[in-house]
Design an enzyme around this catalytic site. Structure first.
Site, PDB file in Angstrom:
ATOM      1  N   HIS A  73      -3.746   6.173   3.293  1.00  0.00           N
ATOM      2  CA  HIS A  73      -4.439   4.948   2.869  1.00  0.00           C
ATOM      3  C   HIS A  73      -3.794   3.706   3.477  1.00  0.00           C
ATOM      4  O   HIS A  73      -4.463   2.848   4.047  1.00  0.00           O
ATOM      5  CB  HIS A  73      -4.388   4.899   1.336  1.00  0.00           C
ATOM      6  CG  HIS A  73      -5.217   3.849   0.684  1.00  0.00           C
ATOM      7  ND1 HIS A  73      -4.731   2.599   0.369  1.00  0.00           N
ATOM      8  CD2 HIS A  73      -6.498   3.866   0.228  1.00  0.00           C
ATOM      9  CE1 HIS A  73      -5.683   1.894  -0.248  1.00  0.00           C
ATOM     10  NE2 HIS A  73      -6.763   2.638  -0.345  1.00  0.00           N
ATOM     11  N   SER A  87     -11.231  -0.800  -0.479  1.00  0.00           N
ATOM     12  CA  SER A  87      -9.927  -0.738   0.204  1.00  0.00           C
ATOM     13  C   SER A  87     -10.072  -0.979   1.696  1.00  0.00           C
ATOM     14  O   SER A  87      -9.161  -1.503   2.326  1.00  0.00           O
ATOM     15  CB  SER A  87      -9.296   0.646   0.026  1.00  0.00           C
ATOM     16  OG  SER A  87      -8.729   0.780  -1.240  1.00  0.00           O
ATOM     17  N   ASP A 139       0.855  -1.189   0.000  1.00  0.00           N
ATOM     18  CA  ASP A 139       0.000   0.000   0.000  1.00  0.00           C
ATOM     19  C   ASP A 139       0.893   1.242   0.000  1.00  0.00           C
ATOM     20  O   ASP A 139       1.987   1.212  -0.559  1.00  0.00           O
ATOM     21  CB  ASP A 139      -0.944  -0.063   1.221  1.00  0.00           C
ATOM     22  CG  ASP A 139      -2.261   0.644   0.977  1.00  0.00           C
ATOM     23  OD1 ASP A 139      -2.238   1.847   0.677  1.00  0.00           O
ATOM     24  OD2 ASP A 139      -3.321   0.008   1.088  1.00  0.00           O
TER      25      ASP A 139
END
Ligand SMILES: *[C@@H]1O[C@H](CO)[C@@H](O)[C@H](O)[C@H]1NC(C)=O
Ligand SMILES: *[C@@H]1O[C@H](CO)[C@@H](O)[C@H](O)[C@H]1NC(C)=O
Ligand SMILES: *[C@@H]1O[C@H](CO)[C@@H](O)[C@H](O)[C@H]1NC(C)=O
Ligand SMILES: *[C@@H]1O[C@H](CO)[C@@H](O)[C@H](O)[C@H]1NC(C)=O
Ligand SMILES: *[C@@H]1O[C@H](CO)[C@@H](O)[C@H](O)[C@H]1NC(C)=O
Ligand SMILES: *[C@@H]1O[C@H](CO)[C@@H](O)[C@H](O)[C@H]1NC(C)=O
Length: 784
Positions: free
Chosen positions: A232, A562, A155
């Site tokens: 994220h 996600s 990620d």
């Protein structure tokens, strides 16, 4: 090459400037084409399974191969981006078109393919707010919260100071860990790795070579290190394996303890996505991270990353994820990927290879009702994440115009607001879109005109939280919107009072597959059901980097597949702790066959979209992930490397491509095998004529002496017989093969109808979703 460049450019443009004129796009394409002849680009030279066990020998052979083309070892070293030498063999290097062609002709080279870019899957719902996810108690404790399991996350890196990565009470690092923690910009391996975050690396060379300019690291926009500039990766990592952190809330909403699915698991961070255009990740970097992670000793890999439709094939390294995960799964590592956020349209699911566990996103049994009290003292409920003070009774306006413009009256997209009429008032508008951008712009238009709030009547879709939390931006459906409008028209001085949102949790709120969650069928192999499963992915509260998005103590509520993906990765970590001997396919089978088809509360699950409908397997696979159920599934549909090869033959990839992917000499049967026979925990028939028979094999993982009987819920107009219909297991018989004959009574082509095939011993229910479409007149191209 030129094609590659145009695809590459188009991908960037689609994300960043979807409103740009065709002329601009054309200009970029032409510019790109003109550059193609002289420019070097990163290419991935893929050699399949490695030929030596010694990684140094493998790496030397890559340098020799490159040197033979570019003239010298020195030049080769300069051009080499990565050598893939652990999980599989190959390298990434900067090559011109003609060099790439010459390498492709060398013996042993499977393919030379240009690097490609992937995107993060939450760009649409980045700033959401939500609630902590309570993972089920029993497996949490029986698995010792995932102790001993290592979750690798590919990620944007992590924000290591987050309390979610504290290692209080953790024992020594598991002995099988062979990975490393790398220092870099604002990341000191001594300080920032610990017994929770046991590894952290970054892979940027493929991206930089593609991006063509240095990353802007000023103003903390990016860090050349595992540090997360985007948020994220911190969010997904802490959702999968974050430690316990008490008393976290979003300004009082959803107060509770935040933790990951497997709070005692260890995290290994592989930063492959870079903070450009919302997050971009190159396939060369992704493949390198897989290569290292396979060698490092991770048990689970979690990827909230996708590309875009049309998908690359399962054997195309431009996908990176399909190829990397093939090798990871072959080594016993479960790979969990997001389905992507391109719903609710059909055939938008990504990461469709059968060895991947593909995750859709659903809502939870939770709502944030927000009282709207009209001047007639009637209170209606909207939805918002409004944490400010109540507005008190204020004027209420619907920006109505007369005459020809009547059709656009009150459209949130085209509010023509006159300051004198809006100042100090609440505005009602209607919209036919569900897009977040519309909500944001309507809300800021009203705010700019001096309004005190906005009520937006819309279909459910991108939800809530799009507006600033101190400015009331309340969502209602068309029915309530219409009632408010009639009230406005019924009185000379309409007024309204908007009160702060409340957190409401309970059975009365149905779980739904999220509007944005990508849907099946699978566009590569429609007979392989995708997505596999769904998990909460709307308004998920987890850790984030404090940069650019200052939230309460570094926690943010985000939405997307996600966010759903690491929920499943955490659950897989618990299952790995409990059943270290289960293969990735057994784990997937356990999850799919025990998933809740009717939410945890037994109430039906709907799928958001137009119209909202009951969710089917193309929305949610087996259903909502049921962690406790999956600990004891009774039977599993296991699959090994041979089944994956069988699948590749069934899809029609050729012998040489399959051999080089798998590193074994494969000769597919001359009559192509039926894809329906791949031993999956689901049955999907896209083109049933009158009748077909397929096989499945189940393996008993419950009590040795068990008798299972079949229960069929046939799709409409479909007759199903199973032979044998009773399975008797004992200490000798662990696995039994059965045949399923599926016949259609339809005389016309139909859409998909859904049902289930369940084996039950009275305790366990091993349920496979069935999806069948009758095609009397062939329209589905089946080149079998
Ligand atoms: C990293 O942190 C350790 C411990 O605080 C310190 O001794 C070391 O000098 C630091 N390294 C760098 C490169 O800053
Ligand atoms: C890098 O970002 C800073 C803001 O943080 C900006 O001022 C600067 O112009 C940027 N540099 C480049 C080369 O874009
Ligand atoms: C949570 O915060 C409240 C008020 O700030 C405090 O009274 C309580 O003790 C805290 N609980 C924990 C577990 O820290
Ligand atoms: C609404 O309720 C308030 C207080 O309960 C009362 O004073 C007022 O007259 C009511 N208004 C109407 C229109 O019923
Ligand atoms: C096998 O398939 C690959 C990619 O799908 C293709 O490039 C290659 O030409 C094929 N080889 C043969 C022998 O057909
Ligand atoms: C389908 O039906 C036709 C006509 O009844 C029959 O000839 C054919 O054998 C059937 N095919 C299968 C696969 O059952």
């Amino acid at each position: 090459m030129s094609l590659f460049l145009s695809i590459q450019r188009r991908k960037h443009l689609r994300d960043s400037m979807s409103n740009s004129t065709p002329f601009f796009v054309l200009f970029c394409l032409l510019f790109a084409l003109a550059q193609a002849e002289t420019r070097t680009n990163v290419h991935i030279v893929y050699l399949g399974e490695r030929q030596h066990n010694d990684p140094e020998l493998v790496r030397d052979s890559h340098h020799d191969m490159l040197a033979s083309i570019v003239g010298s070892k020195e030049v080769a070293s300069e051009l080499m981006v990565y050598s893939y030498k652990h999980g599989f063999s190959g390298f990434a290097a900067k090559l011109t078109e003609s060099q790439a062609q010459r390498i492709a002709e060398l013996p042993g080279v499977l393919r030379v393919i240009p690097n490609s870019l992937h995107q993060l899957q939450t760009t649409r719902s980045w700033d959401y707010l939500g609630l902590s996810f309570q993972s089920p108690k029993n497996i949490l404790h029986s698995s010792n919260m995932g102790d001993g399991v290592i979750i690798g996350v590919l990620d944007t890196g992590i924000w290591p100071e987050s309390k979610s990565f504290n290692d209080e009470g953790f024992g020594p690092i598991p002995s099988q860990w062979k990975g490393v923690c790398e220092s870099g910009q604002q990341f000191n391996s001594t300080m920032h790795c610990n017994r929770k975050v046991i590894g952290a690396r970054w892979f940027v060379n493929g991206f930089l070579a593609e991006y063509g300019q240095p990353l802007n690291t000023s103003g903390n926009q990016e860090f050349l290190s595992p540090r997360d500039a985007n948020g994220h990766g911190t969010h997904t990592s802490s959702t999968a394996g974050g430690s316990f952190v008490g008393n976290v809330s979003y300004k009082g909403l959803a107060l509770g303890t935040v933790r990951g699915g497997a709070p005692h698991a260890r995290l290994a961070i592989y930063k492959v996505c870079w903070n450009v255009l919302g997050g971009q990740c190159s396939s060369a970097d992704i493949l390198k991270a897989f290569d290292e992670a396979i060698n490092d000793g991770v048990h689970v890999l979690s990827l909230s990353i996708g590309s875009s439709i049309p998908l690359f094939s399962d054997i195309d390294e431009r996908d990176g994820i399909a190829t990397g995960s093939f090798h990871a799964v072959a080594k016993g590592i479960t790979v969990v990927c997001g389905a992507s956020n391109d719903g609710p349209q059909a055939q938008t699911v990504q990461n469709t290879a059968p060895w991947i566990l593909t995750v859709a996103a659903s809502t939870m049994d939770r709502a944030f009702p927000t009282p709207i009290t009209l001047g007639n003292n009637k209170t209606l409920l909207g939805q918002a994440l409004f944490t400010g003070k109540e507005t008190g009774f204020s004027g209420l306006v619907y920006p109505e115009v007369s005459g020809l413009a009547l059709n656009s009256a009150g459209q949130c997209e085209a509010l023509s607001l006159d300051q004198t009429s809006v100042a100090g008032k609440v505005v009602l508008c209607f919209t036919s879109t569900v897009r977040r951008a519309t909500l944001i712009s309507a809300s800021s238009d009203v705010q700019a005109a001096g309004g005190v709030g906005v009520i937006i009547a819309k279909n459910p879709g991108d939800n809530l939280a799009a507006c600033s939390n101190d400015f009331p931006c309340v969502e209602v459906d068309y029915e309530i919107g219409t009632r408010i409008l009639y009230y406005i028209r019924s009185t000379r001085l309409p007024v309204v009072n908007l009160s702060p949102s409340k957190t409401f949790v309970g059975e009365a709120v149905l779980a739904k597959v999220a509007y944005f969650s990508s849907r099946g069928p699978n566009s590569i192999a429609p007979a392989i059901l995708k997505p596999d499963i769904t998990a909460p992915g709307v308004n998920i509260l987890a850790a984030t980097g404090p940069l650019n998005r200052v939230m309460d103590g570094g926690y943010a509520m985000l939405s997307g597949t996600s966010m759903a993906t690491p929920h499943v990765s955490g659950v897989v970590a618990l299952l790995k702790a409990l059943h270290p001997d289960w293969s990735p396919a057994a784990i997937k089978s356990a999850l799919v066959t025990t998933a809740w088809r009717n939410g945890p509360s037994g109430l039906p699950i709907f799928a958001e979209g137009f119209p909202k409908k009951l969710a089917d397997p193309f929305d949610f696979g087996g259903g909502i992930v049921n962690p406790n159920g999956a600990t004891d599934p009774g039977l599993v549909y296991d699959v090994g490397a041979t089944d994956h090869i069988y699948y590749l033959c069934a899809v029609g990839y050729n012998n040489s491509a399959i051999s080089q992917l798998t590193g074994q000499s494969i000769v597919c049967p001359s009559e192509r095998p039926s894809i329906l026979d791949v031993n999956l925990p689901s049955i999907t028939i896209p083109n049933l004529r009158n009748s077909t028979t397929l096989t499945r094999t189940v393996t008993n993982v419950g009590a040795p002496e068990s008798i299972y009987r079949v229960v069929i819920q046939p799709p409409i107009g479909v007759v199903i017989t199973v032979n044998p219909d009773v399975l008797v297991f004992n200490s000798m018989t662990k696995s039994i093969t059965f045949k399923v004959t599926v016949s259609s009574t339809h005389h016309v082509n139909t859409g998909y109808y859904f049902g289930s095939l369940t084996w039950t011993d009275g305790v366990h229910e091993v349920r496979s979703p069935l999806s069948v479409r009758t095609e009397i007149i062939q329209s589905y191209v089946d080149d079998n």
